[in-house]
Design a protein around this motif. Structure first.
Motif, PDB file in Angstrom:
ATOM      1  N   PRO A   7      84.536-160.307 -31.757  1.00  0.00           N
ATOM      2  CA  PRO A   7      83.781-161.563 -31.617  1.00  0.00           C
ATOM      3  C   PRO A   7      82.287-161.252 -31.555  1.00  0.00           C
ATOM      4  O   PRO A   7      81.876-160.277 -30.908  1.00  0.00           O
ATOM      5  N   LEU A  61      83.043-173.149 -14.781  1.00  0.00           N
ATOM      6  CA  LEU A  61      84.310-173.044 -15.506  1.00  0.00           C
ATOM      7  C   LEU A  61      84.373-174.110 -16.608  1.00  0.00           C
ATOM      8  O   LEU A  61      84.803-173.837 -17.734  1.00  0.00           O
ATOM      9  N   LEU A  65      84.470-173.750 -20.762  1.00  0.00           N
ATOM     10  CA  LEU A  65      85.444-174.418 -21.638  1.00  0.00           C
ATOM     11  C   LEU A  65      84.714-175.122 -22.767  1.00  0.00           C
ATOM     12  O   LEU A  65      85.082-174.989 -23.946  1.00  0.00           O
ATOM     13  N   ALA A  68      83.443-172.609 -25.283  1.00  0.00           N
ATOM     14  CA  ALA A  68      84.537-172.033 -26.073  1.00  0.00           C
ATOM     15  C   ALA A  68      85.015-173.027 -27.132  1.00  0.00           C
ATOM     16  O   ALA A  68      85.237-172.658 -28.296  1.00  0.00           O
ATOM     17  N   ILE A 164      79.368-165.838 -25.827  1.00  0.00           N
ATOM     18  CA  ILE A 164      79.862-164.698 -25.050  1.00  0.00           C
ATOM     19  C   ILE A 164      78.959-164.437 -23.845  1.00  0.00           C
ATOM     20  O   ILE A 164      79.435-164.176 -22.733  1.00  0.00           O
ATOM     21  N   HIS A 167      79.741-166.974 -21.186  1.00  0.00           N
ATOM     22  CA  HIS A 167      81.000-166.663 -20.488  1.00  0.00           C
ATOM     23  C   HIS A 167      80.787-165.539 -19.477  1.00  0.00           C
ATOM     24  O   HIS A 167      81.429-165.513 -18.422  1.00  0.00           O
ATOM     25  N   LEU A 171      81.814-165.578 -15.578  1.00  0.00           N
ATOM     26  CA  LEU A 171      82.714-164.629 -14.924  1.00  0.00           C
ATOM     27  C   LEU A 171      82.044-163.882 -13.777  1.00  0.00           C
ATOM     28  O   LEU A 171      82.702-163.541 -12.785  1.00  0.00           O
ATOM     29  N   ILE A 174      82.361-166.112 -10.825  1.00  0.00           N
ATOM     30  CA  ILE A 174      83.731-166.132 -10.304  1.00  0.00           C
ATOM     31  C   ILE A 174      83.895-165.050  -9.239  1.00  0.00           C
ATOM     32  O   ILE A 174      84.472-165.280  -8.169  1.00  0.00           O
ATOM     33  N   ALA A 178      84.063-165.448  -5.024  1.00  0.00           N
ATOM     34  CA  ALA A 178      85.189-164.905  -4.258  1.00  0.00           C
ATOM     35  C   ALA A 178      84.698-164.009  -3.119  1.00  0.00           C
ATOM     36  O   ALA A 178      85.164-164.125  -1.981  1.00  0.00           O
TER      37      ALA A 178
ATOM     38  N   LEU B   7      92.954-173.544 -24.848  1.00  0.00           N
ATOM     39  CA  LEU B   7      91.736-173.386 -24.031  1.00  0.00           C
ATOM     40  C   LEU B   7      91.752-174.353 -22.845  1.00  0.00           C
ATOM     41  O   LEU B   7      91.365-173.987 -21.730  1.00  0.00           O
ATOM     42  N   TRP B  11      91.735-173.424 -18.880  1.00  0.00           N
ATOM     43  CA  TRP B  11      90.754-173.998 -17.952  1.00  0.00           C
ATOM     44  C   TRP B  11      91.464-174.591 -16.742  1.00  0.00           C
ATOM     45  O   TRP B  11      91.037-174.395 -15.594  1.00  0.00           O
ATOM     46  N   LEU B  14      92.457-171.869 -14.485  1.00  0.00           N
ATOM     47  CA  LEU B  14      91.286-171.349 -13.759  1.00  0.00           C
ATOM     48  C   LEU B  14      90.964-172.244 -12.562  1.00  0.00           C
ATOM     49  O   LEU B  14      90.666-171.750 -11.469  1.00  0.00           O
ATOM     50  N   ALA B  43      90.654-163.755  -8.308  1.00  0.00           N
ATOM     51  CA  ALA B  43      89.347-163.792  -8.977  1.00  0.00           C
ATOM     52  C   ALA B  43      89.376-162.947 -10.243  1.00  0.00           C
ATOM     53  O   ALA B  43      88.887-163.364 -11.301  1.00  0.00           O
ATOM     54  N   LEU B  44      89.947-161.746 -10.157  1.00  0.00           N
ATOM     55  CA  LEU B  44      89.982-160.876 -11.337  1.00  0.00           C
ATOM     56  C   LEU B  44      90.950-161.392 -12.397  1.00  0.00           C
ATOM     57  O   LEU B  44      90.731-161.181 -13.598  1.00  0.00           O
ATOM     58  N   LYS B  46      91.245-164.598 -12.983  1.00  0.00           N
ATOM     59  CA  LYS B  46      90.389-165.600 -13.625  1.00  0.00           C
ATOM     60  C   LYS B  46      89.426-164.924 -14.592  1.00  0.00           C
ATOM     61  O   LYS B  46      89.236-165.375 -15.737  1.00  0.00           O
ATOM     62  N   VAL B  47      88.830-163.811 -14.154  1.00  0.00           N
ATOM     63  CA  VAL B  47      87.911-163.059 -15.013  1.00  0.00           C
ATOM     64  C   VAL B  47      88.640-162.621 -16.285  1.00  0.00           C
ATOM     65  O   VAL B  47      88.093-162.699 -17.389  1.00  0.00           O
ATOM     66  N   VAL B  50      88.896-165.427 -18.715  1.00  0.00           N
ATOM     67  CA  VAL B  50      87.596-165.701 -19.347  1.00  0.00           C
ATOM     68  C   VAL B  50      87.322-164.660 -20.431  1.00  0.00           C
ATOM     69  O   VAL B  50      86.902-164.996 -21.542  1.00  0.00           O
ATOM     70  N   ILE B  51      87.599-163.403 -20.134  1.00  0.00           N
ATOM     71  CA  ILE B  51      87.344-162.340 -21.112  1.00  0.00           C
ATOM     72  C   ILE B  51      88.294-162.443 -22.314  1.00  0.00           C
ATOM     73  O   ILE B  51      87.862-162.403 -23.473  1.00  0.00           O
ATOM     74  N   PHE B  54      88.239-166.987 -23.432  1.00  0.00           N
ATOM     75  CA  PHE B  54      86.968-167.642 -23.730  1.00  0.00           C
ATOM     76  C   PHE B  54      86.094-166.724 -24.581  1.00  0.00           C
ATOM     77  O   PHE B  54      85.483-167.149 -25.559  1.00  0.00           O
ATOM     78  N   MET B  55      86.032-165.417 -24.198  1.00  0.00           N
ATOM     79  CA  MET B  55      85.254-164.454 -24.983  1.00  0.00           C
ATOM     80  C   MET B  55      86.030-163.958 -26.205  1.00  0.00           C
ATOM     81  O   MET B  55      85.500-163.205 -27.015  1.00  0.00           O
ATOM     82  N   GLU B  56      87.288-164.337 -26.292  1.00  0.00           N
ATOM     83  CA  GLU B  56      88.142-164.012 -27.446  1.00  0.00           C
ATOM     84  C   GLU B  56      88.397-162.514 -27.616  1.00  0.00           C
ATOM     85  O   GLU B  56      88.525-162.022 -28.749  1.00  0.00           O
ATOM     86  N   VAL B  57      88.476-161.794 -26.516  1.00  0.00           N
ATOM     87  CA  VAL B  57      88.743-160.357 -26.609  1.00  0.00           C
ATOM     88  C   VAL B  57      90.234-160.086 -26.858  1.00  0.00           C
ATOM     89  O   VAL B  57      90.613-158.993 -27.278  1.00  0.00           O
ATOM     90  N   ARG B  58      91.067-161.111 -26.643  1.00  0.00           N
ATOM     91  CA  ARG B  58      92.515-160.933 -26.839  1.00  0.00           C
ATOM     92  C   ARG B  58      92.823-160.403 -28.240  1.00  0.00           C
ATOM     93  O   ARG B  58      93.734-159.592 -28.415  1.00  0.00           O
TER      94      ARG B  58
END
Lengths: 184, 84
Positions: A7, A61, A65, A68, A164, A167, A171, A174, A178, B7, B11, B14, B43-44, B46-47, B50-51, B54-58
């Protein structure tokens, strides 16, 4: 076999990894402070405005969304991109307003940077994060303008990079939320 | 599932994780260390959403994805380890 695609561009990922590294040190510092001075940490934490911080978390958050969804629409050349970026900017602006109010609330109560280790780190790390939010808002304005133009591959890639970065801002909050507000 | 629907569902997850985390604060039956561990892990998680989404790293190249997944895991382990 799914095609894997980077990306944005590699440059943005160098920035992201650098930011994650630096903020990781901040995060561990907060955790270590909590461990070393639990009573003081909890006392200071109790004076924070958790409802406002929760609102801030929900705002970021939601803004993520919106960004994105906007990036998807830019790629698919669909409408509604400007409206989605506007939602993200509104949410980000709300975050800035709420954070500013929180800082003001603390300052008039006499709680400042040097009041305790907790507050030194609180003002420093949320302040650095806030600077990123402000920068991110500038980026979102630029993305809104870019999205109005011809969606060339370079322009789409640039818009992805901006998304990016936003985002990242989400994060980082987030984890800060916490560690400072929730973990008791 | 359309990307938009996915998405939006993420959300919602999250938001739910955020509210559940805060909800644990009012549960006096959980000890401080497990509660802390849960808040950090939530929290992680959720992070991670997002990664990855949302950031499309998948669907990014494996090197980047593994690096970021490793970072999430290590940070979670260190934050919980420091506290325990």
């Amino acid at each position: 076999m799914l095609d894997r695609r980077l990306p944005g561009e590699s440059g943005i990922w160098v920035l992201i990894l650098g930011e994650l590294f630096v903020f990781s040190i901040f995060f561990v510092t907060i955790a270590m402070t909590h461990r070393a001075e639990p009573d003081q940490f909890l006392r200071d934490q109790a004076t924070l405005n958790r409802p406002l911080a929760l609102a801030n978390t929900l705002l970021l958050l939601t803004s993520s969304l919106a960004v994105a969804l906007a990036v998807h629409r830019v790629r698919e050349q669909r409408t509604g991109v400007a409206a989605l970026f506007a939602v993200a900017i509104a949410c980000g602006s709300g975050f800035v307003a709420i954070k500013s109010f929180e800082y003001w609330e603390k300052t008039v109560a006499g709680v400042m940077f040097n009041s305790s280790d907790f507050f030194t780190y609180y003002f420093a790390f949320t302040g650095i994060h806030l600077a990123h939010v402000l920068l991110g808002l500038g980026v979102l304005f630029a993305l809104t303008a870019a999205a109005r133009q011809e969606p060339t591959p370079q322009r789409v890639s640039m818009i992805e990079c901006g998304g990016i970065f936003w985002h990242l801002v989400d994060l980082l909050w987030i984890v800060l939320f916490a560690l400072f507000y929730v973990a008791g | 599932m359309s990307p938009t629907r996915r998405l939006i569902l993420i959300w919602m997850a999250l938001i739910a994780l955020t509210l559940i985390s805060i909800g644990t604060r009012t549960n006096s039956q959980i000890g401080p260390v497990p509660m802390y561990g849960f808040v950090i892990a939530a929290a992680l998680l959720k992070v991670r959403f997002v990664i990855l989404d949302f950031m499309e790293v998948r669907h990014a190249p494996w090197a980047l994805r593994l690096l970021l997944e490793a970072w999430i895991f290590c940070l979670c382990a260190v934050l919980i380890g420091v506290f325990s």
